[in-house]
Design a protein around this motif. Structure first.
Motif, PDB file in Angstrom:
ATOM      1  N   ILE A 172      27.525  14.251 -72.774  1.00  0.00           N
ATOM      2  CA  ILE A 172      26.176  13.741 -73.138  1.00  0.00           C
ATOM      3  C   ILE A 172      26.038  12.121 -72.622  1.00  0.00           C
ATOM      4  CG2 ILE A 172      24.870  13.035 -75.069  1.00  0.00           C
ATOM      5  CD1 ILE A 172      25.879  15.512 -76.631  1.00  0.00           C
ATOM      6  N   HIS A 173      27.009  11.330 -72.815  1.00  0.00           N
ATOM      7  CA  HIS A 173      26.913   9.996 -72.376  1.00  0.00           C
ATOM      8  C   HIS A 173      26.619   9.899 -70.693  1.00  0.00           C
ATOM      9  CE1 HIS A 173      27.521   8.940 -76.459  1.00  0.00           C
ATOM     10  NE2 HIS A 173      28.879   9.258 -76.473  1.00  0.00           N
ATOM     11  N   ILE A 174      27.394  10.718 -70.213  1.00  0.00           N
ATOM     12  CA  ILE A 174      27.080  10.620 -68.716  1.00  0.00           C
ATOM     13  C   ILE A 174      25.694  11.245 -68.467  1.00  0.00           C
ATOM     14  CG2 ILE A 174      27.924  11.854 -66.701  1.00  0.00           C
ATOM     15  CD1 ILE A 174      30.810  11.683 -67.794  1.00  0.00           C
ATOM     16  N   PHE A 175      25.167  12.350 -69.044  1.00  0.00           N
ATOM     17  CA  PHE A 175      24.027  12.816 -68.619  1.00  0.00           C
ATOM     18  C   PHE A 175      23.123  11.637 -69.110  1.00  0.00           C
ATOM     19  CE2 PHE A 175      20.077  14.773 -70.000  1.00  0.00           C
ATOM     20  CZ  PHE A 175      19.814  15.681 -69.091  1.00  0.00           C
ATOM     21  N   CYS A 176      23.004  11.035 -70.206  1.00  0.00           N
ATOM     22  CA  CYS A 176      22.183  10.005 -70.790  1.00  0.00           C
ATOM     23  C   CYS A 176      21.902   8.742 -69.741  1.00  0.00           C
ATOM     24  CB  CYS A 176      22.695   9.416 -71.840  1.00  0.00           C
ATOM     25  SG  CYS A 176      21.411   7.987 -72.552  1.00  0.00           S
ATOM     26  N   LEU A 177      23.280   8.480 -68.901  1.00  0.00           N
ATOM     27  CA  LEU A 177      23.042   7.477 -67.860  1.00  0.00           C
ATOM     28  C   LEU A 177      22.684   7.938 -66.626  1.00  0.00           C
ATOM     29  CD1 LEU A 177      26.757   5.868 -68.346  1.00  0.00           C
ATOM     30  CD2 LEU A 177      24.689   4.815 -69.113  1.00  0.00           C
ATOM     31  N   VAL A 178      22.556   9.309 -66.314  1.00  0.00           N
ATOM     32  CA  VAL A 178      22.295   9.688 -65.145  1.00  0.00           C
ATOM     33  C   VAL A 178      20.684   9.843 -65.434  1.00  0.00           C
ATOM     34  CG1 VAL A 178      21.855  11.993 -63.528  1.00  0.00           C
ATOM     35  CG2 VAL A 178      23.984  10.839 -64.200  1.00  0.00           C
ATOM     36  N   PHE A 179      20.091  10.300 -66.553  1.00  0.00           N
ATOM     37  CA  PHE A 179      18.871  10.383 -66.873  1.00  0.00           C
ATOM     38  C   PHE A 179      18.035   9.108 -66.741  1.00  0.00           C
ATOM     39  CE2 PHE A 179      15.303  10.479 -69.881  1.00  0.00           C
ATOM     40  CZ  PHE A 179      14.701  11.588 -69.164  1.00  0.00           C
ATOM     41  N   ILE A 180      18.629   7.872 -67.299  1.00  0.00           N
ATOM     42  CA  ILE A 180      18.124   6.626 -67.333  1.00  0.00           C
ATOM     43  C   ILE A 180      18.001   6.093 -65.981  1.00  0.00           C
ATOM     44  CG2 ILE A 180      18.586   4.101 -67.943  1.00  0.00           C
ATOM     45  CD1 ILE A 180      19.697   5.431 -70.726  1.00  0.00           C
ATOM     46  N   ALA A 181      19.170   6.421 -65.107  1.00  0.00           N
ATOM     47  CA  ALA A 181      19.123   5.891 -63.689  1.00  0.00           C
ATOM     48  C   ALA A 181      17.996   6.465 -62.983  1.00  0.00           C
ATOM     49  CB  ALA A 181      20.352   6.102 -63.084  1.00  0.00           C
ATOM     50  N   THR A 182      17.718   7.722 -63.156  1.00  0.00           N
ATOM     51  CA  THR A 182      16.506   8.477 -62.492  1.00  0.00           C
ATOM     52  C   THR A 182      15.462   7.977 -62.801  1.00  0.00           C
ATOM     53  OG1 THR A 182      18.090  10.326 -62.315  1.00  0.00           O
ATOM     54  CG2 THR A 182      15.523  10.656 -62.128  1.00  0.00           C
ATOM     55  N   GLU A 183      15.287   7.633 -64.107  1.00  0.00           N
ATOM     56  CA  GLU A 183      13.823   7.035 -64.777  1.00  0.00           C
ATOM     57  C   GLU A 183      13.643   5.446 -64.069  1.00  0.00           C
ATOM     58  OE1 GLU A 183      11.233   7.243 -66.763  1.00  0.00           O
ATOM     59  OE2 GLU A 183      11.733   9.404 -67.291  1.00  0.00           O
ATOM     60  N   TYR A 184      14.744   5.077 -64.238  1.00  0.00           N
ATOM     61  CA  TYR A 184      14.551   3.438 -63.235  1.00  0.00           C
ATOM     62  C   TYR A 184      14.247   3.821 -61.756  1.00  0.00           C
ATOM     63  CZ  TYR A 184      16.303   0.710 -67.195  1.00  0.00           C
ATOM     64  OH  TYR A 184      16.534   0.198 -68.379  1.00  0.00           O
ATOM     65  N   ALA A 185      14.629   4.727 -61.332  1.00  0.00           N
ATOM     66  CA  ALA A 185      14.310   5.039 -59.625  1.00  0.00           C
ATOM     67  C   ALA A 185      12.669   5.449 -59.741  1.00  0.00           C
ATOM     68  CB  ALA A 185      15.269   5.963 -58.941  1.00  0.00           C
TER      69      ALA A 185
END
Length: 86
Positions: free
Chosen positions: A32-45
């Motif tokens: 879940i934490h890895i998914f959260c970080l990937v989701f946040i990085a995609t949002e920033y991009a």
């Protein structure tokens, strides 16, 4: 504009806690934490790509980040299901 700034602040706080729990957590909810970080990085991009919005053609990176974000939302449920199983 105020909504975007507050949304960015909330995602930054979520990223902080995801990194903290990924490093110092028990490891059960690691996915879940890895998914959260990937989701946040995609949002920033996605936000960065929307700043340079040129036209409505398929070569615009905004479309591809938006498609990636939609796919990530579809992958959210299997990740959570795997983490909450006993």
């Amino acid at each position: 504009m105020l909504l975007n700034i507050s949304y960015m602040g909330v995602l930054t706080v979520c990223a902080y806690f995801a990194i903290q729990n990924l490093l110092f957590g028990d490891g059960k909810a690691k996915g879940i934490h890895i998914f959260c970080l990937v989701f946040i990085a995609t949002e920033y991009a996605l936000w960065i790509a929307s700043c340079f919005w040129i036209s409505d053609i398929w070569t615009n990176p905004y479309f591809w980040f938006d498609f990636l974000l939609t796919a990530e939302i579809g992958l959210f449920f299997p990740v959570v299901n795997r983490a909450v199983r006993p």
